[in-house]
Design an enzyme around this catalytic site. Structure first.
Site, PDB file in Angstrom:
ATOM      1  CG  HIS A 485      -1.865  -1.170   1.279  1.00 27.86           C
ATOM      2  ND1 HIS A 485      -2.938  -1.225   2.130  1.00 27.86           N
ATOM      3  CD2 HIS A 485      -1.861  -2.354   0.610  1.00 27.86           C
ATOM      4  CE1 HIS A 485      -3.548  -2.391   1.994  1.00 27.86           C
ATOM      5  NE2 HIS A 485      -2.901  -3.098   1.071  1.00 27.86           N
ATOM      6  NE  ARG A 547      -7.150  -2.420   1.010  1.00 31.63           N
ATOM      7  CZ  ARG A 547      -6.372  -3.269   0.334  1.00 31.63           C
ATOM      8  NH1 ARG A 547      -6.156  -3.090  -0.973  1.00 31.63           N
ATOM      9  NH2 ARG A 547      -5.801  -4.302   0.945  1.00 31.63           N
ATOM     10  N   GLY A 566      -9.020  -2.677  -3.899  1.00 30.24           N
ATOM     11  CA  GLY A 566      -9.795  -3.030  -2.724  1.00 30.24           C
ATOM     12  C   GLY A 566      -9.051  -4.061  -1.901  1.00 30.24           C
ATOM     13  CD  GLU A 572     -13.244   2.468  -4.456  1.00 31.20           C
ATOM     14  OE1 GLU A 572     -13.334   3.698  -4.270  1.00 31.20           O
ATOM     15  OE2 GLU A 572     -13.690   1.605  -3.666  1.00 31.20           O
ATOM     16  CE1 TYR A 582     -14.265   9.774  -5.550  1.00 35.17           C
ATOM     17  CE2 TYR A 582     -12.891  11.243  -4.260  1.00 35.17           C
ATOM     18  CZ  TYR A 582     -13.663  11.007  -5.374  1.00 35.17           C
ATOM     19  OH  TYR A 582     -13.851  12.008  -6.307  1.00 35.17           O
TER      20      TYR A 582
END
Length: 693
Positions: A485, A547, A566, A572, A582
Site C-alpha cells: 500500500h 486504500r 480493494g 474501484e 471516497y
C-alpha cells in the site's frame, strides 16, 4: 459585611474561571465529524454515520426497546476530550454515560446522568483522554417498546497531538508455519514490542488482510485459500492509539493439494462469433465438476503445438492480439481449484481472421506488437518526443531508455536514496510535464526511501542519455511507507500546471480519513513542490478516503480518473472531485457503510481485478489488471463508464502499466514473476504496443 464581600468575590472569581474554562473548551475543535462510528444496533432508516455527518436533519436510531444501547466514534488518534455535544431526536436518554477508551474494551467514564432532558445537551465540563468516545444509554425517554435511542448529532470536541503516544510497535518476528490445509494456513510469530503495549496483530496474505488477533495472541489462521497455491504471509502490530508497525518478513506458504483428483467434464458446444482481423469471440456450454469449476483455459492448436491464448471464469471470452488473415484452431478446457484440468474440447473450432489493418470501435483493441522485454518490475513509463520510452525498474531502482522500433535499451541511471520494502515499495511513479519537458527536462519520480515515500524531480540529459542525479530536488516527503500500500502513480494535468500523485494508506486505514496525513490520498502540488492556494485543505491533499492508488488519467474534458485496489471484495474506478471523500476504510467499493461518500463509477471483483494502471485514449478508459490478467475497456459517456469490454484475459499474464503511445495507441507492460518480493531482476516481463479503436 466583609465576610459577605469576600464570599461574593470568591464566587465571582469562580464564575470567571468556569466561564473561561467553558470558553476554552468551546474553542476546542470538533473532532468527530465524518469519523468512523459504530453502534450496538441501527434501524433501517438511520445509520450510525448520520450522527457524525454535521447534518442535524439526519440521525442515528437504535433498534427499538433495547437497553442499554450504545454508539461510539473513532477519532483516529488519542485525543483529550473537553466537550461533548449531544443533539437528541425525540427518542432521547434520561440515563446515560459518556466514556473514553483506547482499545474499545476498557472504558473510562467521564460523565453520567440519570436526569437527561433531551434536546441539545452541551457537556462542557467533561475531561478525559482516548481514541474512542462512547455514549451508553441505559434508560430511554420514551418508554414505549416502539422506540429506541436517537441522536441527530454526536459532537466530540478536544485536542490531539498533545504529547500522546506516536511511537509504533517494532515489527513482529518472521512468521512460521504451524499447519496448512488445502483451504487455510495457520502461522505463528514472535511478539512485537511497544513503548505502551501491543493491542492487536493483523495477518496479511499477499497484501490483503485475512485475520486479526489480540495483542497477547501470537498465532492466527487465514481461511478461504485455494489448494496447491503459494501465498506470502506477514504480520503487522498495532497499539491502542492506532500506531502500526512496519511489517514482519514474509513467509511463503504453499497450501497442499486437496484429495480431489476428479477432472471437470470437457466443455461442449464451443462456437466462434464476431470474427475480426485481430480478435475472435468464443462461447461454450459450462462444464461440471464434483467440487466446482474454477475457470476455463483457451488454447490455439495451430502448427502442431497447443499455446494458451486466454483464460476466464465465465463461459465466453474475446481472444485478442491475433494476426489478420490467419487460421486458428481453438480448444477450451475446464479446471478446478485443485488444478485438475479437463481434456480439450473437440473438434477444434477453426477460424480464419479477416484481412485488413483497421481497428474498429466494435473491436476496441486490435494489433499487439511486442516492443521490449525486462527482467524487473516495469512500473512508471513515459513517452519522449521522438517516440522512445523511459520506464522505471521498481526493484532495481533504475530508469531504462527503450527504443520500441528497434528494441534497443539503455539504463540511464539509478535514482538515489531508493529502498524497497520486500513488497510493493521501491521505484514507482514516473512522469514528465507535457508543457515544459522539452525545455526543462525534469523527470518527476515517486519512490520509497528508507524513511518514507516521496516525490522528487531529477534532470534528464537527452544528449548524454543519462540521469543527472546531482540535480535532485525533493518535492514531497513524509508519506508513510510500509511493505504494501505505497501507491505511486504520478500524473500531470493536461495544462502542465499541477502534478497529481496517488498514495496508499500504508496498511493503516485510519490514515485515509486523516486530513493531516498524506496517505490514502490523491495529492496535488505545483511543479516545484509548493502547495496550490486553492487546494481544499491547505496542504497537498486533493481527495481522501483511498486504500491504495496505482492509476491516474485525465479525459478530454480535463477530469481526473483514479484506480485503486480493494482489500477482499472489490476494486474501484473513481471520477475525482476536489475535496472528495471516497470512503475507505468504512466503504470498499460499494460495500460497507458508504453513505455520505462519493461512489465509484465502476467496481471489479478482486478475484478478477487487482487493477493497477489506467490510461485514456479517445475518451476510452483502459484499466490494466494483475490478478485478473486482463484489460478492461470502458467508454466515457458524461460522468459514466459504458460499453465495458474485457481483453487479453489470461493471454499475457498479470498486467500493471498502460500509458498513451504516439498515434493513438497504448503501451502495455506485464508484471509477471517477482512481483511482491522486491528482489531485482527476477521477473519475466514484456512491453507491448497495442493499436486501439
Amino acid at each position: 459585611m466583609q465576610r459577605r464581600i469576600r464570599m461574593l468575590a470568591v464566587l465571582a472569581s469562580a464564575v470567571t474561571i468556569m466561564a473561561t474554562a467553558t470558553a476554552a473548551n468551546a474553542a476546542d475543535p470538533l473532532l468527530s465529524q465524518g469519523k468512523p462510528v459504530t453502534a450496538s444496533t441501527q434501524s433501517g432508516c438511520c445509520s450510525a454515520a448520520a450522527a457524525v455527518d454535521g447534518d442535524s436533519a439526519t440521525r442515528w436510531a437504535s433498534t427499538a426497546n433495547i437497553d442499554p444501547s450504545w454508539i461510539y466514534v473513532d477519532l483516529g488518534a488519542t485525543a483529550h476530550v473537553s466537550r461533548v455535544r449531544l443533539q437528541w431526536d425525540k427518542s432521547c436518554a434520561t440515563a446515560y454515560e459518556i466514556g473514553v477508551s483506547n482499545d474499545k474494551t476498557t472504558w473510562t467514564k467521564i460523565y453520567s446522568t440519570t436526569t437527561g432532558q433531551g434536546g441539545v445537551e452541551d457537556l462542557t465540563t467533561v475531561s478525559g483522554d482516548g481514541r474512542y468516545v462512547r455514549m451508553l444509554g441505559s434508560k430511554r425517554c420514551r418508554t414505549d417498546a416502539a422506540y429506541g435511542y436517537s441522536l441527530q448529532e454526536f459532537g466530540v470536541y478536544g485536542t490531539t497531538g498533545g504529547g500522546g503516544d506516536t511511537v509504533p510497535p517494532t515489527p513482529p518476528g518472521k512468521p512460521e508455519l504451524v499447519s496448512a490445509t488445502p483451504n487455510s494456513a495457520t502461522i505463528k510469530w514472535a511478539a512485537a514490542t511497544d513503548n505502551v503495549g501491543v493491542t492487536a496483530y493483523d495477518i496479511f496474505r499477499d497484501g490483503q488482510l485475512c485475520a486479526t488477533t489480540a495483542g497477547n495472541v501470537l498465532q492466527g489462521t487465514c481461511n478461504n485459500l485455494n489448494p496447491n497455491v503459494t501465498y506470502g504471509f506477514y504480520v503487522n502490530a498495532r497499539d491502542a492509539v492506532g500506531n502500526i508497525s512496519q511489517a514482519s518478513e514474509t513467509t511463503p506458504v504453499k497450501t497442499p493439494p486437496s484429495n480431489d483428483t476428479q477432472k471437470p467434464t470437457v466443455p461442449t458446444n464451443v462456437k466462434a462469433s464476431n470474427v475480426q482481423s485481430t480478435s475472435v469471440g468464443l462461447s461454450w456450454t459450462a462444464s461440471t465438476d464434483n467440487v466446482g469449476v474454477t475457470g476455463y483455459n483457451v488454447y490455439n492448436a495451430s502448427g502442431g503445438t497447443s499455446t494458451k491464448v486466454g483464460s476466464t471464469n465465465g463461459t465466453s471470452i474475446t481472444v485478442g492480439g491475433l494476426t489478420p488473415n490467419t487460421a486458428y484452431h481453438f480448444q477450451v478446457t475446464a479446471f478446478d481449484a485443485n488444478g485438475n484440468e479437463s481434456a480439450p474440447s473437440t473438434p477444434p473450432v477453426d477460424v480464419t481472421t479477416s484481412g485488413g489493418s483497421s481497428c474498429t470501435p466494435s473491436q476496441g483493441m486490435c494489433t499487439v506488437k511486442q516492443v521490449g522485454t525486462d527482467d524487473d518490475v516495469v512500473w512508471g513509463l513515459v513517452t519522449l518526443a521522438d517516440g522512445t520510452i523511459l520506464y522505471n525498474q521498481r526493484d532495481a531502482h533504475t530508469i531504462v531508455h527503450l527504443n520500441p522500433a528497434t528494441g534497443a535499451k539503455k539504463t540511464i541511471g539509478t535514482v538515489p536514496n531508493v529502498q524497497s520494502t520486500s513488497g510493493e515499495g521501491g521505484l514507482t511513479g514516473l512522469e514528465i510535464n507535457p508543457k515544459s519537458f522539452a525545455s526543462d527536462n525534469w523527470l518527476y519520480i515517486m519512490h520509497t526511501s528508507p524513511s518514507d515515500n516521496r516525490i522528487v524531480r531529477i534532470k534528464y540529459d537527452p544528449a548524454a542519455d543519462s540521469l543527472l542525479t546531482s540535480t535532485e530536488q525533493v518535492l514531497v516527503s513524509g508519506i508513510q511507507r510500509n511493505k504494501f500500500h505505497d501507491g505511486g502513480r504520478l500524473r500531470f494535468s493536461p495544462d502542465g500546471k499541477y502534478l497529481f500523485a496517488g498514495t496508499g494508506d500504508a496498511q493503516n486505514g485510519d490514515n485515509a480519513q486523516n486530513k493531516s496525513n498524506l496517505n490514502g490520498k490523491v495529492l496535488r502540488i505545483n511543479p516545484d513542490g509548493t502547495i496550490p492556494s486553492d487546494n481544499p485543505f491547505g496542504n497537498a491533499i486533493w481527495t481522501l478516503g483511498h486504500r491504495n492508488i496505482q492509476g491516474l488519467a485525465f479525459d478530454s474534458q480535463g477530469r481526473l480518473w483514479e484506480q485503486e485496489f480493494g482489500n477482499s471484495i472489490m476494486d474501484e474506478t473513481n471520477l475525482i472531485e476536489k475535496g472528495g471523500n471516497y470512503g475507505w476504510p468504512k466503504c470498499e467499493g460499494t460495500s460497507g457503510s458508504c453513505g455520505g461518500f462519493i461512489a465509484p463509477k465502476k467496481t471489479y471483483p478482486v478475484g478478477s481485478g487487482s487493477c493497477s494502471g489506467i490510461t485514456i485514449v479517445h475518451d476510452a478508459l483502459y484499466v490494466a489488471c494483475q490478478k485478473g490478467e486482463r484489460i478492461y475497456r470502458h467508454e466515457i459517456s458524461g460522468s459514466s463508464l459504458v460499453n465495458s469490454k474485457q481483453f487479453f484475459s489470461g493471454t499475457y499474464g498479470r498486467l500493471r502499466t498502460v500509458e498513451p503511445a504516439p498515434n493513438g495507441g497504448i503501451w502495455m507492460a506485464t508484471s509477471n514473476g517477482g512481483d511482491k518480493d522486491s528482489t531485482p531482476h527476477n521477473s519475466n516481463n514484456r512491453i507491448f504496443h497495442v493499436t486501439v479503436a
